[in-house]
Design a protein around this motif. Structure first.
Motif, PDB file in Angstrom:
ATOM      1  N   UNK A 123       0.827  -1.206   0.000  1.00 25.51           N
ATOM      2  CA  UNK A 123       0.000   0.000   0.000  1.00 25.51           C
ATOM      3  C   UNK A 123       0.858   1.250   0.000  1.00 25.51           C
ATOM      4  N   UNK A 124       1.825   1.330   0.909  1.00 29.60           N
ATOM      5  CA  UNK A 124       2.624   2.539   1.062  1.00 29.60           C
ATOM      6  C   UNK A 124       3.484   2.807  -0.159  1.00 29.60           C
ATOM      7  N   UNK A 125       4.033   1.770  -0.752  1.00 30.43           N
ATOM      8  CA  UNK A 125       4.961   1.967  -1.868  1.00 30.43           C
ATOM      9  C   UNK A 125       4.250   2.122  -3.197  1.00 30.43           C
ATOM     10  N   UNK A 126       3.212   1.333  -3.432  1.00 26.87           N
ATOM     11  CA  UNK A 126       2.646   1.271  -4.773  1.00 26.87           C
ATOM     12  C   UNK A 126       1.259   1.840  -4.967  1.00 26.87           C
ATOM     13  N   UNK A 127       0.548   2.162  -3.887  1.00 27.30           N
ATOM     14  CA  UNK A 127      -0.831   2.618  -4.041  1.00 27.30           C
ATOM     15  C   UNK A 127      -1.079   4.011  -3.466  1.00 27.30           C
ATOM     16  N   UNK A 128      -0.756   4.221  -2.208  1.00 25.87           N
ATOM     17  CA  UNK A 128      -1.189   5.429  -1.508  1.00 25.87           C
ATOM     18  C   UNK A 128      -0.525   6.702  -2.012  1.00 25.87           C
ATOM     19  N   UNK A 129       0.698   6.626  -2.503  1.00 25.49           N
ATOM     20  CA  UNK A 129       1.419   7.839  -2.878  1.00 25.49           C
ATOM     21  C   UNK A 129       0.806   8.543  -4.079  1.00 25.49           C
ATOM     22  N   UNK A 130      -0.028   7.848  -4.832  1.00 27.08           N
ATOM     23  CA  UNK A 130      -0.727   8.506  -5.931  1.00 27.08           C
ATOM     24  C   UNK A 130      -1.796   9.478  -5.456  1.00 27.08           C
ATOM     25  N   UNK A 131      -2.174   9.368  -4.177  1.00 23.17           N
ATOM     26  CA  UNK A 131      -3.121  10.312  -3.596  1.00 23.17           C
ATOM     27  C   UNK A 131      -4.573  10.060  -3.926  1.00 23.17           C
ATOM     28  N   UNK A 132      -4.879   8.971  -4.641  1.00 24.23           N
ATOM     29  CA  UNK A 132      -6.273   8.700  -5.005  1.00 24.23           C
ATOM     30  C   UNK A 132      -7.004   7.944  -3.905  1.00 24.23           C
ATOM     31  N   UNK A 133      -6.292   7.545  -2.859  1.00 25.50           N
ATOM     32  CA  UNK A 133      -6.906   6.953  -1.680  1.00 25.50           C
ATOM     33  C   UNK A 133      -6.811   7.979  -0.557  1.00 25.50           C
ATOM     34  N   UNK A 134      -7.915   8.227   0.121  1.00 26.69           N
ATOM     35  CA  UNK A 134      -7.956   9.227   1.187  1.00 26.69           C
ATOM     36  C   UNK A 134      -8.464   8.585   2.478  1.00 26.69           C
ATOM     37  N   UNK A 152     -11.999  10.127  -8.970  1.00 26.22           N
ATOM     38  CA  UNK A 152     -11.086   9.219  -9.656  1.00 26.22           C
ATOM     39  C   UNK A 152     -11.839   8.005 -10.184  1.00 26.22           C
ATOM     40  N   UNK A 153     -12.733   7.448  -9.376  1.00 27.89           N
ATOM     41  CA  UNK A 153     -13.496   6.277  -9.805  1.00 27.89           C
ATOM     42  C   UNK A 153     -14.455   6.618 -10.937  1.00 27.89           C
ATOM     43  N   UNK A 154     -15.038   7.810 -10.917  1.00 30.04           N
ATOM     44  CA  UNK A 154     -15.912   8.217 -12.022  1.00 30.04           C
ATOM     45  C   UNK A 154     -15.121   8.334 -13.321  1.00 30.04           C
ATOM     46  N   UNK A 155     -13.849   8.732 -13.231  1.00 33.49           N
ATOM     47  CA  UNK A 155     -13.012   8.816 -14.425  1.00 33.49           C
ATOM     48  C   UNK A 155     -12.736   7.412 -14.976  1.00 33.49           C
ATOM     49  N   UNK A 156     -12.500   6.456 -14.075  1.00 37.48           N
ATOM     50  CA  UNK A 156     -12.217   5.094 -14.511  1.00 37.48           C
ATOM     51  C   UNK A 156     -13.470   4.369 -14.979  1.00 37.48           C
TER      52      UNK A 156
END
Length: 504
Positions: A66-77, A334-338
């Motif tokens: 999570x910390x390395x590959x997901x959260x840093x994109x900022x799309x999870x709050x 973000x989810x609406x964009x996807x």
């Protein structure tokens, strides 16, 4: 026997007291001597199992994926219902505030220990073990070991080493590179493009010595295969294509060639979307590279390690008390964009519930939920998926776009969309197709630990459409996408330097 034991102890003391002991930590005493240990294939299997276990232990030392590959994109709050002293790290990561994330006084670090992300010693322990395996296999004949089996084991050592170097490069950029067993010489950092090119060259030489699959289903995807090696080679070429601009077309071309070889083997396949539970449980026909987790064998990741820990709540997480809400959520915008309104997609129906766009703790991402959970406050009993067949198809499609193979890229893109019950892509090639493939990667691979690294290697980490807190061009050039390094990496190594972005 006494003489052998004395030799082993002497060797161990020499290694463990050498100038860079803290930099390159090697294996326990009983695995250092070819005379004392390497006697049978069971010794080899035990040693390899231990190496994978070391790698797995590193990934569960904190919420690593999570910390390395997901959260840093900022799309999870972080969910508003959540205590920021407990899960405030979610927003810290999304703001690229890594110094705040790893601060010793940060309240979440009593449990999560994010400072582990700044320490590379455990990864180098894996590399040193792989180097030892390769050396000892070639040192003396091992009874009952055929030539083909020997070459397969040697190839597996190379595979493990290359996979570990990839993880190091994605975290820290330039890193020390070596393939020598029992190394005790301080090393400087090597340019990361060179590190990856070296890994590509050594893995390409041995990939054909690996099996496409194993007769033993317990080894499927969690032990090195030719398909897994091809996927790793593809990803390494794509990584270097993002940084080695002069040679990017060669990197893309090699990615296409490896992708075609993997596809033409017919050794792997996409499972129906309704079988998602089997995909993420692991060892399926879609799996290429996975890290094992199995409750029945005591291989359960620490509770905070899986990404699913922060995006699920009751009834997918027990008990109700303490799990009324998810700790984090994907931003609705973000989810609406996807997933545009009115466009069919079975992933939306299968991987989310009715609160998909809630922007609060009612949100759930149930892609990794399964019938394999055990007991209360325990996450799904799934493997860590590093690469799967869908990943390889999308990497191949990406490289095909960049090499002018629009029709072939569209065909692979539509294989993923067909499986998901989504509309087929019928648009033009060029940038439209490039964006369509990337959007598909973001949807299909969500939560699997690739999102932020894909932002980095494609430059989209500087685009607010994809990265909520984007880096500037200057921040990117200075290494703002890397992780800070603990000062301990410089212990007894005068050649070592830190990542300047985090120290200036």
């Amino acid at each position: 026997m006494k003489l052998k034991l004395t030799a082993v102890i002497f060797l161990s003391i020499t290694l463990f007291s050498s100038g860079c002991k803290k930099f390159l930590t090697v294996q326990p005493i009983d695995k250092l001597s070819g005379n004392a240990y390497w006697k049978s294939t069971s010794d080899i299997e035990s040693f390899i199992s231990d190496i994978y276990g070391q790698f797995r232990d590193k990934l569960q030392s904190t919420s690593f994926i999570a910390a390395s590959g997901e959260l840093r994109g900022g799309q999870v709050k972080m969910s508003p219902e959540t205590d920021k002293n407990y899960r405030g790290y979610i927003d810290m990561c999304g703001q690229n505030n890594l110094l705040g994330l790893i601060a010793a006084n940060a309240p979440w670090n009593a449990g999560f220990k994010f400072a582990n992300m700044t320490q590379w010693k455990d990864f180098y322990r894996v590399i040193q073990s792989a180097n030892i395996l390769e050396k000892e296999l070639g040192r003396n004949p091992i009874p009952g070991l055929s030539t083909n089996d020997l070459r397969q084991y040697e190839a597996e050592a190379v595979f493990i080493r290359c996979l570990t170097y990839l993880f190091l490069v994605r975290l820290y950029g330039d890193v020390p590179y070596y393939t020598e067993a029992y190394l005790s010489t301080p090393l400087p950092r090597t340019d990361m493009v060179t590190v990856i090119n070296n890994c590509i060259a050594e893995l390409d030489k041995v990939k054909d010595d690996l099996p496409w699959t194993y007769k033993d289903p317990a080894k499927k995807a969690v032990r090195a295969t030719k398909g897994g090696a091809l996927a790793l080679l593809m990803y390494m070429h794509l990584w270097n294509a993002g940084f080695d601009k002069v040679n990017k077309q060669d990197h893309f071309g090699k990615t296409v060639a490896y992708g075609k070889e993997l596809i033409q083997s017919a050794s792997y396949k996409l499972l129906p979307i309704d079988n998602s539970q089997l995909i993420f449980k692991g060892r399926s026909e879609e799996g290429l590279v996975e890290i094992a987790q199995n409750f029945n064998y005591g291989e359960t990741l620490s509770n905070y390690a899986p990404f699913s820990d922060m995006v699920q709540h009751f009834p997918y997480k027990f008990p109700l008390s303490g799990h009324e809400y998810s700790f984090g959520y994907f931003r609705a915008a973000f989810l609406h964009m996807l997933y545009p309104d009115g466009q069919a997609d079975r992933r939306r129906d299968t991987w989310f519930d009715q609160s998909m766009f809630a922007d609060n703790g009612q949100f759930q991402f149930i892609k990794f939920s399964s019938v394999f959970s055990h007991g209360e406050d325990v996450n799904p009993d799934n493997n860590i998926i590093i690469f799967r067949y869908a990943t390889a198809l999308l990497m191949t499609a990406e490289a095909m776009v960049e090499t002018g193979r629009a029709d072939e890229a569209t065909g692979l893109l539509n294989m993923i969309r067909d499986r998901a019950g989504a509309p087929r892509y019928t648009g033009p090639g060029g940038d439209d197709l490039r964006q369509a493939v990337y959007l598909e990667q973001a949807k299909e691979l969500m939560g699997e630990g690739l999102y932020y690294f894909d932002l980095v290697r494609t430059g989209r980490v500087m685009d607010q459409k994809w990265c909520y807190t984007p880096l500037t061009v200057d921040q990117f050039a200075r290494g703002g996408w890397t992780w800070p390094l603990a000062t301990s990496v410089m212990d007894n190594n005068p050649l070592m330097t830190l990542n300047n972005y985090w120290t200036n």
